[in-house]
Design a protein around this motif. Structure first.
Motif, short mmCIF file in Angstrom:
data_model
loop_
_atom_site.label_atom_id
_atom_site.label_comp_id
_atom_site.label_asym_id
_atom_site.label_seq_id
_atom_site.Cartn_x
_atom_site.Cartn_y
_atom_site.Cartn_z
N GLN A 182 0.81 -1.22 0.00
CA GLN A 182 0.00 0.00 0.00
C GLN A 182 0.84 1.27 0.00
OE1 GLN A 182 -2.50 -0.46 3.45
NE2 GLN A 182 -3.91 -1.86 2.43
N ALA A 183 2.15 1.13 0.18
CA ALA A 183 3.02 2.30 0.30
C ALA A 183 3.28 2.93 -1.06
CB ALA A 183 4.33 1.91 0.96
N THR A 184 3.48 4.24 -1.04
CA THR A 184 3.89 4.97 -2.23
C THR A 184 5.40 5.13 -2.27
OG1 THR A 184 1.83 6.24 -2.06
CG2 THR A 184 3.52 7.09 -3.56
N LEU A 185 6.00 5.39 -1.10
CA LEU A 185 7.42 5.69 -1.04
C LEU A 185 7.97 5.24 0.31
CD1 LEU A 185 9.85 7.27 -2.37
CD2 LEU A 185 9.07 9.26 -1.08
N GLY A 224 20.61 2.60 -7.20
CA GLY A 224 21.16 2.97 -8.50
C GLY A 224 21.14 4.49 -8.65
N ASP A 225 21.47 4.95 -9.80
CA ASP A 225 21.49 6.39 -10.08
C ASP A 225 20.11 6.83 -10.53
OD1 ASP A 225 22.18 8.98 -10.60
OD2 ASP A 225 23.34 8.54 -12.41
N HIS A 226 19.24 7.11 -9.55
CA HIS A 226 17.85 7.50 -9.83
C HIS A 226 17.10 6.42 -10.60
CE1 HIS A 226 19.33 11.36 -8.49
NE2 HIS A 226 18.15 11.92 -8.63
N GLU A 227 17.49 5.16 -10.38
CA GLU A 227 16.80 4.06 -11.04
C GLU A 227 15.64 3.52 -10.20
OE1 GLU A 227 19.35 0.97 -12.70
OE2 GLU A 227 21.04 2.35 -12.56
N ALA A 228 15.89 3.36 -8.91
CA ALA A 228 14.87 2.82 -8.01
C ALA A 228 14.66 3.71 -6.80
CB ALA A 228 15.26 1.42 -7.55
N SER A 245 9.71 15.34 -2.00
CA SER A 245 8.80 16.21 -2.75
C SER A 245 8.92 15.98 -4.26
CB SER A 245 9.10 17.68 -2.44
OG SER A 245 8.86 17.97 -1.08
N PHE A 246 10.16 15.78 -4.71
CA PHE A 246 10.40 15.55 -6.14
C PHE A 246 9.71 14.27 -6.60
CE2 PHE A 246 13.21 13.52 -9.36
CZ PHE A 246 13.00 14.42 -10.40
N VAL A 247 9.84 13.20 -5.81
CA VAL A 247 9.26 11.91 -6.21
C VAL A 247 7.74 11.96 -6.13
CG1 VAL A 247 9.11 9.46 -5.66
CG2 VAL A 247 11.31 10.64 -5.50
N LEU A 248 7.21 12.51 -5.04
CA LEU A 248 5.76 12.55 -4.88
C LEU A 248 5.10 13.60 -5.77
CD1 LEU A 248 5.29 12.22 -1.00
CD2 LEU A 248 5.15 10.43 -2.74
N GLY A 249 5.90 14.52 -6.29
CA GLY A 249 5.34 15.63 -7.06
C GLY A 249 5.02 15.32 -8.50
N SER A 250 5.40 14.13 -8.96
CA SER A 250 5.18 13.80 -10.37
C SER A 250 4.88 12.32 -10.52
CB SER A 250 6.42 14.17 -11.20
OG SER A 250 6.39 13.56 -12.48
N PHE A 251 3.73 12.02 -11.11
CA PHE A 251 3.41 10.61 -11.35
C PHE A 251 4.41 10.00 -12.32
CE2 PHE A 251 1.29 7.37 -14.01
CZ PHE A 251 1.02 6.43 -13.03
N VAL A 253 7.63 10.71 -12.65
CA VAL A 253 8.86 10.40 -11.91
C VAL A 253 8.64 9.19 -11.02
CG1 VAL A 253 10.44 11.21 -10.12
CG2 VAL A 253 9.76 12.75 -11.97
N TRP A 254 7.55 9.23 -10.24
CA TRP A 254 7.30 8.14 -9.29
C TRP A 254 7.12 6.80 -10.01
CZ3 TRP A 254 3.20 4.77 -8.76
CH2 TRP A 254 3.29 3.90 -7.65
N SER A 255 6.35 6.77 -11.09
CA SER A 255 6.09 5.50 -11.79
C SER A 255 7.37 4.96 -12.43
CB SER A 255 5.00 5.67 -12.84
OG SER A 255 5.34 6.64 -13.81
N ARG A 256 8.23 5.86 -12.93
CA ARG A 256 9.51 5.40 -13.49
C ARG A 256 10.36 4.74 -12.41
NH1 ARG A 256 14.27 7.76 -13.28
NH2 ARG A 256 13.42 9.83 -12.78
N LEU A 257 10.41 5.34 -11.24
CA LEU A 257 11.18 4.77 -10.13
C LEU A 257 10.54 3.48 -9.62
CD1 LEU A 257 12.08 8.00 -8.12
CD2 LEU A 257 13.60 6.64 -9.58
#
Length: 297
Positions: A182-185, A224-228, A245-251, A253-257
């Protein structure tokens, strides 16, 4: 041999290693942490013992390239093999990827030792609350009856964050899997000096949960280098907040990670990857020992 660096258990390991050497049995050392440099520095006798022990292994296995430094004073670089931790593949939860991102659930999952950073996690939640961000924060870890848990509960109440931070205590089995699914991050703000390759970050990756962490131990090679996920300077709470904020601020970005976490787990931290690397290491030592035995006839 699962090699340890606490003084008492190390001396036991050393005795076993000497017996194996007398019997000409090759040995693979499996090292899960750091601390041999510190142990060797505690006395001249222990420095000699550490040198004798580590240099006598056929192969030395560490969890990540970042952890080589602790054994390289005594082990040739060509004798070191990297075999990362593993966690089994996770069963996908019921939520869609869009629902998981929208939930904005930020997870801390570790024990409650001060150096593991739960106080930074509470401070992070306070900053997001002050900024009007609706993110929800959950702490998984610690015995609900422990002194550490009581202190954490008091700090959350003192900061008036009881409606924003859920304290779930230690979770196991299905309950732990549910929290991860259930976690996002995941936020891992550890400054523990002996941090190596924390399983909680790898468990999160198996569920497609990216991590934001302090740059300690082998964390950079996990994410990794912004991989996961993203690593930031240890103790820099501002950088931690910016990364979350960067990760949660963009679907996007978040979905890629998130997909990167799943792919990285499968390639480097899955059971099949772990088993394959151990098979290679054991085969190498076995073949080397057979050649030695033929040459001594």
């Amino acid at each position: 041999m699962f090699a340890t660096n606490r003084r008492g258990s190390f001396l036991v390991d050393l005795g076993i290693a000497l017996v194996l050497a007398i019997r000409r049995v090759p040995r693979i050392d499996y090292i899960h942490t750091v601390g041999f440099e510190r142990l060797a520095g505690s006395s001249r006798l222990l420095r000699l013992a550490v040198a004798k022990f580590l240099s006598s292994a056929a192969i030395t296995v560490t969890l990540a390239d970042e952890l080589r430094w602790d054994v390289e004073p005594w082990v040739a670089r060509k004798s070191v093999r990297i075999i990362a931790n593993f966690v089994p593949d996770a069963t996908p939860g019921n939520a869609t990827i869009e629902e998981r991102y929208a939930a904005r659930r930020v997870l801390f999952m570790s024990n409650l030792l001060p150096e593991k950073g739960v106080s930074d996690f509470v401070e992070l939640a306070a900053k997001f609350t002050q900024n009007g961000d609706p993110a929800k924060f959950t702490v998984v870890g610690g015995d609900a009856g422990s002194v550490e848990f009581g202190r954490l509960r008091d700090s959350v109440e003192a900061a008036d964050l009881t409606d924003r931070i859920e304290l779930r205590g230690a979770l196991h089995g299905a309950l732990k899997e549910e929290a991860l699914s259930q976690a996002t991050l995941l936020v891992f703000p550890s400054s523990y000096e002996f941090e190596a390759q924390p399983l909680s970050v790898i468990e999160a990756m198996a569920h497609g949960v990216p991590a934001v962490a302090y740059n300690v131990g082998a964390l950079p090679s996990i994410t990794g280098d912004h991989e996961a996920g993203i690593c930031v300077p240890t103790g820099n709470l501002g950088a931690l907040e910016d990364a979350v904020s960067f990760v949660l601020g963009s679907f996007e970005v978040w979905s890629r990670l998130s997909f990167g976490a799943l792919a990285r787990h499968e390639a480097q931290f899955s059971q099949s990857a772990y088993a394959g690397r151990w098979e290679e290491a054991i085969r190498e030592v076995t073949m080397r020992d057979r050649r030695r035995a033929r040459g001594s006839r």
